[in-house]
Design a protein around this motif. Structure first.
Motif, PDB file in Angstrom:
ATOM      1  N   ALA A  38      26.863  54.386  39.224  1.00 40.27           N
ATOM      2  CA  ALA A  38      25.959  54.380  40.366  1.00 40.27           C
ATOM      3  C   ALA A  38      26.309  53.244  41.323  1.00 40.27           C
ATOM      4  O   ALA A  38      26.260  53.406  42.551  1.00 40.27           O
ATOM      5  CB  ALA A  38      24.517  54.247  39.891  1.00 40.27           C
ATOM      6  N   ALA A  39      26.675  52.104  40.759  1.00 40.57           N
ATOM      7  CA  ALA A  39      27.009  50.959  41.608  1.00 40.57           C
ATOM      8  C   ALA A  39      28.272  51.226  42.414  1.00 40.57           C
ATOM      9  O   ALA A  39      28.370  50.863  43.591  1.00 40.57           O
ATOM     10  CB  ALA A  39      27.184  49.707  40.752  1.00 40.57           C
ATOM     11  N   VAL A  40      29.232  51.881  41.774  1.00 45.18           N
ATOM     12  CA  VAL A  40      30.468  52.220  42.496  1.00 45.18           C
ATOM     13  C   VAL A  40      30.154  53.159  43.657  1.00 45.18           C
ATOM     14  O   VAL A  40      30.645  52.989  44.777  1.00 45.18           O
ATOM     15  CB  VAL A  40      31.494  52.865  41.531  1.00 45.18           C
ATOM     16  N   MET A  41      29.299  54.144  43.378  1.00 44.83           N
ATOM     17  CA  MET A  41      28.942  55.081  44.454  1.00 44.83           C
ATOM     18  C   MET A  41      28.203  54.359  45.574  1.00 44.83           C
ATOM     19  O   MET A  41      28.415  54.630  46.746  1.00 44.83           O
ATOM     20  CB  MET A  41      28.044  56.187  43.902  1.00 44.83           C
ATOM     21  N   ARG A  42      27.327  53.453  45.187  1.00 44.80           N
ATOM     22  CA  ARG A  42      26.575  52.718  46.196  1.00 44.80           C
ATOM     23  C   ARG A  42      27.514  51.940  47.105  1.00 44.80           C
ATOM     24  O   ARG A  42      27.359  51.937  48.323  1.00 44.80           O
ATOM     25  CB  ARG A  42      25.608  51.751  45.529  1.00 44.80           C
ATOM     26  N   ASP A  43      28.501  51.285  46.484  1.00 47.72           N
ATOM     27  CA  ASP A  43      29.445  50.512  47.290  1.00 47.72           C
ATOM     28  C   ASP A  43      30.222  51.408  48.235  1.00 47.72           C
ATOM     29  O   ASP A  43      30.515  51.040  49.374  1.00 47.72           O
ATOM     30  CB  ASP A  43      30.409  49.757  46.372  1.00 47.72           C
ATOM     31  N   SER A  44      30.548  52.599  47.749  1.00 48.30           N
ATOM     32  CA  SER A  44      31.286  53.525  48.596  1.00 48.30           C
ATOM     33  C   SER A  44      30.425  53.994  49.776  1.00 48.30           C
ATOM     34  O   SER A  44      30.884  54.103  50.908  1.00 48.30           O
ATOM     35  CB  SER A  44      31.764  54.711  47.756  1.00 48.30           C
ATOM     36  N   ILE A  45      29.151  54.255  49.479  1.00 41.82           N
ATOM     37  CA  ILE A  45      28.230  54.658  50.553  1.00 41.82           C
ATOM     38  C   ILE A  45      28.100  53.543  51.575  1.00 41.82           C
ATOM     39  O   ILE A  45      28.159  53.759  52.782  1.00 41.82           O
ATOM     40  CB  ILE A  45      26.853  55.018  49.955  1.00 41.82           C
ATOM     41  N   SER A  46      27.934  52.346  51.067  1.00 36.16           N
ATOM     42  CA  SER A  46      27.799  51.191  51.952  1.00 36.16           C
ATOM     43  C   SER A  46      29.038  51.035  52.838  1.00 36.16           C
ATOM     44  O   SER A  46      28.931  50.747  54.033  1.00 36.16           O
ATOM     45  CB  SER A  46      27.586  49.946  51.093  1.00 36.16           C
ATOM     46  N   ALA A  47      30.202  51.252  52.233  1.00 33.81           N
ATOM     47  CA  ALA A  47      31.445  51.122  53.004  1.00 33.81           C
ATOM     48  C   ALA A  47      31.535  52.191  54.084  1.00 33.81           C
ATOM     49  O   ALA A  47      31.918  51.917  55.222  1.00 33.81           O
ATOM     50  CB  ALA A  47      32.650  51.212  52.067  1.00 33.81           C
TER      51      ALA A  47
END
Length: 631
Positions: A269-278
């Motif tokens: 989930a954290a990886v996805m969040r970072d990708s969304i943020s990017a």
RNA sequence: GCGCUCGUAGCUCAACGGGAAAGAGCACCGGUCUUCUAAGCCGGUGGUUGCAGGUUCGACUCCUGCCGAGCGCGCCA
């Protein structure tokens, strides 16, 4: 004693006050003063007489005549006439209009803004589930939310931007299991329906997966084959894809152990969040004040059961048990039916988590200490069925005095050469936001996303978005800004001597008496095109207020495209050789006007999250090739 | 079937708590660079606001019905 002349942005209020006094005490509120619908009939107009006539019962035209006799209109008014059914048209003195230049140069980027004294707003937007890359629909919500946040803040609201992250629960577990299993698949094999199968899995999670311990978390090829077969059988037996996904999750939990899988799930989930943020950063969306985590901010603190308890307390009778489940009586508040909060198996629903989230929103202190005065949730239009139950639960929590608004974002369709660009989340093929931005650029994406009302379907012509000519609204607006920059820059370079001082003071924004002396000078630049440009510049503060009030960034997009940029271009074209103007005062006046127009163009672009380029092109001459251009 | 959103120029869309003769852009036609960005500017052609009623001095705007479009209608998220 004549009172000091107000800024042009205050004309409407001054006129409204004058008519309100003349109407007193018949009217409850000051009459609106706005732009006449018909061009060429004055600069401002008011239906004050129509409103008055409604109360007194007299003939609207007679009332208008009486009003004009009684009202003492401010100095800057040139004249006023009765027209049509009883409208009053008001003409302004030209110098009153060009005075806006002094106001703009004095206020700089603050022109059109209001001090941060307005209501506190919690603006939640995007909130896409972190189970895959953002798609273009999320992009539109992001552009809308970000621009709205900027516009609201610009007009005085204190805005808190928030993203609700559903980073826990069944869907995340399925994603975690999918991300775990995917690299272990034999060539040619795919995960079963119900699992996440997009190619992004490999791209996003390979690094994270590589950190997993080799033993235990790795299956032998035989084990993989057996798991896939078992999962597909489960789906067949239960006649739903859900069963296939559950089988994978269970297998993953067994392989990892519950605790380790929970960690892995959080990692995914954290990886996805970072990708969304990017992705959002790429589009120039400001970071959120808070990413509200379902995992960390709700579940781990036991906030969901707490919320259900409080709900039972605050709204007795709103909860009831049926068939082993806990229900919320939303049907009484306009919902289609009652909704389940806790399932018979003891698990809470998504709605329960959302209820807890809104309880948290209501209980929180806004900047300034008090609770938020307003909650705005930007939702995709496909979630419109969700609105009544959220409104009901907010009310049940005692949020009646809190204003809840839920603007809906309609769908986006991309067109390339007249053909619709396929987008299917089904097969894991996305029209992803990142792809779109790569194709047309962040500025174009931002503009097109807010170029239409949020509740209307939006078609984006990708070819147009890439075009470098006036047909492309993005290009056209930025071009107007860039060419004004070019002139002002050239004036500064060529200046020398005292004209250099002129330009410096023009560019300098607020300093000393800037406004007043500029206003006097502007009498030397009152050509029709200059006056038109000033009228458009004067309209900016009201326009911002309206865009904020109506939660409508598209009004700003339209203003830049249809009013400000054309007027700036037109003035530029009709006023040749400003730099070589012999009369230094006139030259300074004209440059001041250009600087004012540039400032407002830049403000508008910034509020839409777009760049305001100093230059648009240098040597690259291409024409979006109509003949020849390869490929 | 029920609910939500919507229907405005050939196309894409505006129209601020009902207000004047419903506005832009594109497309189409015609002008315009010895000049600071002509990738621009100037001029011209276009409407029964889906249909039918109602409320009002006044309706694109509010109400009712019909026609058409999109979306939603799980102890999913």
């Amino acid at each position: 004693m004549p009172s000091p002349s107000p800024f042009p942005s205050e004309y409407r209020d001054a006129i409204a006050r004058a008519f309100a006094r003349a109407c007193a005490p018949a009217l409850e509120r000051p009459p609106p003063v706005g732009k006449p619908r018909v061009a060429g009939r004055g600069d401002l107009a008011t239906p004050a007489a129509l409103m008055l006539a409604k109360v007194t019962g007299e003939n609207p035209r007679e009332a208008a005549k009486r009003l004009l006799q009684n009202a003492s209109l401010p100095d800057f008014v040139d004249g006023a006439e009765v027209a049509g059914a009883g409208f009053i048209n008001i003409r302004l003195k030209p110098e009153a209009k060009t005075a806006v230049v002094g106001e703009i140069l004095q206020k700089g980027a603050r022109y059109g803004s209001r001090p941060q004294e307005g209501e506190t707003v919690l603006l939640e937007f995007v909130s896409a589930n972190p189970t895959g890359p953002l798609h273009i629909g999320h992009g539109r919500a992001a552009a809308y939310g970000d621009s709205l946040a900027k516009i609201l803040a610009f007009s005085g609201a204190r805005v808190w931007r928030e993203y609700y992250l559903n980073d826990a629960g069944r869907q995340i577990d399925i994603l975690a299991a999918s991300a775990w299993l995917r690299p272990q698949l034999p060539p040619g094999e795919t995960l079963p329906e119900g699992a996440y199968r997009g190619d992004y899995l490999a791209e996003y999670f390979s690094a994270a997966a590589a950190e997993l311990p080799q033993d235990g978390c790795r299956l032998s090829p035989e084990e993989v084959a057996a798991l896939l077969a078992q999962s597909r059988e489960a789906a067949k037996a239960a006649n739903t894809e859900d069963a296939a996904a559950d089988a994978l999750v269970n297998a993953a939990k067994t392989a990892f152990g519950e605790e380790a899988f929970a960690k892995w799930s959080a990692k995914v989930a954290a990886v996805m969040r970072d990708s969304i943020s990017a992705d959002l950063r790429t589009m120039g969306v400001e970071d959120f004040h808070r990413w509200f985590s379902e995992r960390d901010d709700l579940r781990s603190g036991g906030k969901i059961p707490q919320a259900l308890e409080e709900l039972a307390q605050k709204a007795p009778g709103a909860l009831y048990e049926k068939d082993g489940a806990l229900w919320f009586k939303s049907a009484e508040s306009g919902d289609d039916k009652d909704r389940v909060l806790r399932r018979a198996n003891g698990e809470h629903t998504y709605f329960a988590a959302d209820a807890a989230y809104h309880r948290d929103k209501l209980a929180r202190a806004a900047p300034g200490g008090k609770p938020f005065a307003r909650l705005i949730n930007v939702l995709g239009a496909d979630h419109h069925g969700y609105v009544p139950r959220i409104a009901a639960v907010v009310r049940a929590f005692g949020g009646a005095e809190v204003a809840l608004e839920i603007p809906l974002i309609q769908f986006v369709a991309l067109y390339e050469d007249g053909a619709r660009v396929k987008m299917s989340t089904r097969a894991g093929k996305f029209a992803s936001l990142a792809e779109m931005i790569a194709a047309i650029g962040a500025d174009a994406a931002r503009y097109f996303f807010v170029s239409r009302r949020n509740d209307q379907h939006l078609d984006v012509d990708m070819r147009l978005a890439r075009a470098k000519n006036k047909k492309n609204p993005v290009y056209y607006i930025q071009y107007a800004h860039a060419r004004l920059c070019a002139v002002l820059k050239r004036a500064q370079e060529n200046g020398g001597g005292n004209s250099g001082d002129d330009v410096n003071s023009v560019n300098g924004g607020d300093g000393g008496d800037g406004g007043d002396s500029t206003a006097r000078n502007m009498q030397l630049a009152q050509e029709p095109a200059a006056v038109v440009l000033c009228e458009r510049l004067m309209a900016f503060p009201d326009l911002i207020a309206r865009a904020a009030q109506n939660r409508a960034p598209h009004l700003l997009a339209a203003y830049l495209l249809e009013e400000l940029a054309p007027a700036a271009n037109s003035y530029y074209e009709k006023t040749p050789r400003i730099i070589r103007e012999k009369n230094p005062d006139r030259k300074r006046a004209r440059l001041s006007l250009l600087a004012a127009a540039r400032a407002v163009l830049a403000s508008g672009l910034t509020l839409l999250g777009m760049s305001a380029p100093q230059r648009m092109y240098s040597d690259d001459a291409d024409d979006d090739g109509n003949n020849g251009g390869g490929q």
